[in-house]
Scaffold this active site. Structure first.
Site, PDB file in Angstrom:
ATOM      1  N   GLU A  17      32.652  19.468 -91.336  1.00 46.43           N
ATOM      2  CA  GLU A  17      31.615  18.816 -92.148  1.00 46.43           C
ATOM      3  C   GLU A  17      31.716  17.302 -91.979  1.00 46.43           C
ATOM      4  OE1 GLU A  17      30.804  20.307 -96.116  1.00 46.43           O
ATOM      5  OE2 GLU A  17      30.808  18.255 -96.877  1.00 46.43           O
ATOM      6  N   ALA A  51      21.677  12.792-102.794  1.00 44.20           N
ATOM      7  CA  ALA A  51      21.004  13.343-103.975  1.00 44.20           C
ATOM      8  C   ALA A  51      19.500  13.030-103.954  1.00 44.20           C
ATOM      9  CB  ALA A  51      21.640  12.767-105.225  1.00 44.20           C
ATOM     10  N   HIS A  78      22.649  20.258 -94.708  1.00 45.41           N
ATOM     11  CA  HIS A  78      22.710  20.438 -96.165  1.00 45.41           C
ATOM     12  C   HIS A  78      21.382  19.939 -96.754  1.00 45.41           C
ATOM     13  CE1 HIS A  78      27.416  20.132 -96.444  1.00 45.41           C
ATOM     14  NE2 HIS A  78      27.039  20.621 -95.273  1.00 45.41           N
ATOM     15  N   ARG A 108      21.885  23.065-104.929  1.00 50.49           N
ATOM     16  CA  ARG A 108      21.158  22.452-106.045  1.00 50.49           C
ATOM     17  C   ARG A 108      21.380  20.943-106.021  1.00 50.49           C
ATOM     18  NH1 ARG A 108      23.445  22.487-112.002  1.00 50.49           N
ATOM     19  NH2 ARG A 108      24.642  20.888-110.928  1.00 50.49           N
ATOM     20  N   GLY A 109      22.631  20.526-105.754  1.00 49.47           N
ATOM     21  CA  GLY A 109      22.988  19.103-105.855  1.00 49.47           C
ATOM     22  C   GLY A 109      23.483  18.809-107.252  1.00 49.47           C
ATOM     23  N   ASP A 110      24.188  17.700-107.370  1.00 47.74           N
ATOM     24  CA  ASP A 110      24.688  17.302-108.686  1.00 47.74           C
ATOM     25  C   ASP A 110      23.580  16.647-109.491  1.00 47.74           C
ATOM     26  OD1 ASP A 110      27.324  18.216-108.616  1.00 47.74           O
ATOM     27  OD2 ASP A 110      27.901  16.547-107.313  1.00 47.74           O
ATOM     28  N   TYR A 144      32.531  28.523-105.325  1.00 45.02           N
ATOM     29  CA  TYR A 144      33.570  27.770-106.021  1.00 45.02           C
ATOM     30  C   TYR A 144      34.734  28.673-106.439  1.00 45.02           C
ATOM     31  CZ  TYR A 144      29.753  24.532-105.912  1.00 45.02           C
ATOM     32  OH  TYR A 144      28.743  23.718-105.438  1.00 45.02           O
ATOM     33  N   GLN A 211      42.062   9.684-102.425  1.00 43.59           N
ATOM     34  CA  GLN A 211      41.495  11.034-102.298  1.00 43.59           C
ATOM     35  C   GLN A 211      42.032  11.973-103.388  1.00 43.59           C
ATOM     36  OE1 GLN A 211      42.538  11.896 -98.197  1.00 43.59           O
ATOM     37  NE2 GLN A 211      41.102  13.583 -98.319  1.00 43.59           N
TER      38      GLN A 211
END
Ligand code: FAD
Length: 286
Positions: A17, A51, A78, A108-110, A144, A211
Site C-alpha cells: 500500500e 477524505a 481506494h 466509507r472513510g473517516d 478490523y 508511528q
C-alpha cells in the site's frame, strides 16, 4: 485482471500500500519508490484516497495509472464515499475504466468535520453495491481484527462486514495488527459468520517512535507486551528501532505464512526499503 481472480490463481497474494505524495513535485520521487517496489514483484499495489477534495484524489488516480502503465502492476484504487456524491464517484469510476483499471477498495472513510457529508452513501457497503452496479469492477473491503473503533461490539461489526461482502466485496484487507492470534481468531469468526472471501493480513513494520504513538491513538491496535518491551528499549535509537521493528514484522509474516494466510498486505508508508527488507526476509517462503 480483478484481484479476486489473482486469489483464485495463487495464494498467498502479496500486496503493498502506498499513498500519493502531498506535494505535486514529490510525485516524481514516487518513481524511485515504485522502481524498488516493482522489483519485489507484488501481485498488486493499492493507492490510498483522501477524505475529500478533487486535487488530492486526482493524484490517487494519476498514481494508479502510473502503476498500471509504467510498471505493469495491477493497481487497487481506494475510494471513500462519505464526502462524495454518486455522480462524483461515477466520474472517478469512468476515468478508471477508461484507463483499464478495474479494482477498487470501497471504503466509507473517516468522519471528517472539514468536509461536508454528501448523504449519498452511509456505509462502505453502499459504495460496494454502487461500484458493482457501475461496470466490471472487482471490489475489496476493509476489515478490523480488533473491531472498528465506532462499532458497538465485535459481533455487530462482523454482521456489518457480512453486509459489505453480500454487497459484492470479493476480498478483504485487514487493519494492521501486532498479535497474530488476534487475526487467526478474527478470521475464524468470519468463517463461522459465513464470510468466505479471502482475507489479507495488514502488516505495518514499526520503525520510528512517532508511528507507535499514532498507531494506538488512530487505529486502536493492541500492542502486545513483547512488542512494547522491544519498542520501549529501542525507541530513542533510530537505527536499532528500525532493525527491531523490521524483525518483529518479518517474524509476524513468517508465522502468518506458516499458518497459510491468504494474503499479506504491507503498509509501506512509501518507504520502499521497508518493503525490500521484509521481502528479503521471506524470499524463499512465498
Ligand atoms: P464501514 O465498513 O462502512 O464501517 C464503518 C462503521 O460502520 C463500522 O463501525 C461498522 O460496523 C459500521 N457499519 C457498517 N455497515 C453498517 C450498517 N449497514 N449499519 C450499521 N452500521 C454499519 N481511509 C481513508 O480515508 N482513505 C483510505 O485510503 C483508507 N484506506 C484504508 C485501507 C484499509 C485496508 C483500512 C483497514 C482502512 C482504510 N481507511 C482509509 C480507513 C477507513 O476509511 C476507516 O477505518 C473508516 O472509519 C471506516 O471505513 P470502512 O470502509 O471500514 O467503513
Amino acid at each position: 485482471m480483478t484481484i479476486e481472480k489473482i486469489f483464485e490463481e495463487k495464494r498467498p497474494v502479496l500486496s503493498f500500500e502506498i499513498f500519493p505524495p502531498k506535494r505535486a513535485e514529490a510525485l516524481k520521487s514516487i518513481d524511485e519508490t515504485l522502481e524498488i517496489l516493482s522489483s519485489l514483484h507484488p501481485d498488486y499495489i493499492s493507492v490510498t484516497f483522501g477524505a475529500g477534495g478533487s486535487s488530492v484524489n486526482n493524484k490517487t488516480v494519476e498514481l494508479a495509472k502510473k502503476i498500471k502503465n509504467e510498471y505493469n502492476i495491477e493497481p487497487l484504487v481506494h475510494l471513500t464515499c462519505l464526502h462524495y456524491t454518486k455522480d462524483e464517484i461515477r466520474r472517478i469510476l469512468d476515468e478508471l475504466a477508461e484507463s483499464g483499471i478495474n479494482n477498487v477498495l470501497a471504503l466509507r472513510g473517516d468522519i471528517n468535520p472539514d468536509f461536508e457529508n454528501k448523504e449519498d452513501f452511509k456505509y462502505a457497503s453502499d459504495l460496494t453495491a454502487f461500484v458493482k452496479g457501475c461496470g466490471s469492477f472487482g471490489v475489496a473491503g476493509a476489515c478490523y481484527p480488533e473491531t472498528h473503533i465506532e462499532a458497538k461490539d465485535s459481533v455487530t461489526d462482523i454482521k456489518n462486514l457480512k453486509k459489505k461482502v453480500d454487497a459484492g466485496a470479493g476480498h478483504l484487507i485487514s487493519q494492521l495488527f501486532f498479535d497474530n492470534d488476534v487475526f487467526y481468531s478474527f478470521v475464524e469468526k468470519l468463517r463461522i459468520a459465513g464470510i468466505d472471501v479471502p482475507v489479507s493480513a495488514g502488516i505495518m513494520p514499526v520503525i520510528n517512535k512517532a508511528q507507535i504513538e499514532r498507531m494506538v491513538s488512530l487505529c486502536g491496535a493492541t500492542l502486545p507486551e513483547k512488542f512494547r518491551r522491544i519498542t520501549h528499549k529501542y525507541e530513542d535509537n533510530k537505527e536499532a528501532l528500525f532493525d527491531a521493528g523490521m524483525v518483529y514484522a518479518i517474524n509476524q509474516v513468517v508465522e502468518l505464512l506458516a499458518n497459510d494466510v491468504e494474503g499479506i498486505h504491507l503498509y509501506t508508508m512509501n518507504n520502499p526499503h521497508v518493503a525490500k527488507k521484509l521481502c528479503d526476509g521471506i524470499r524463499n517462503l512465498l
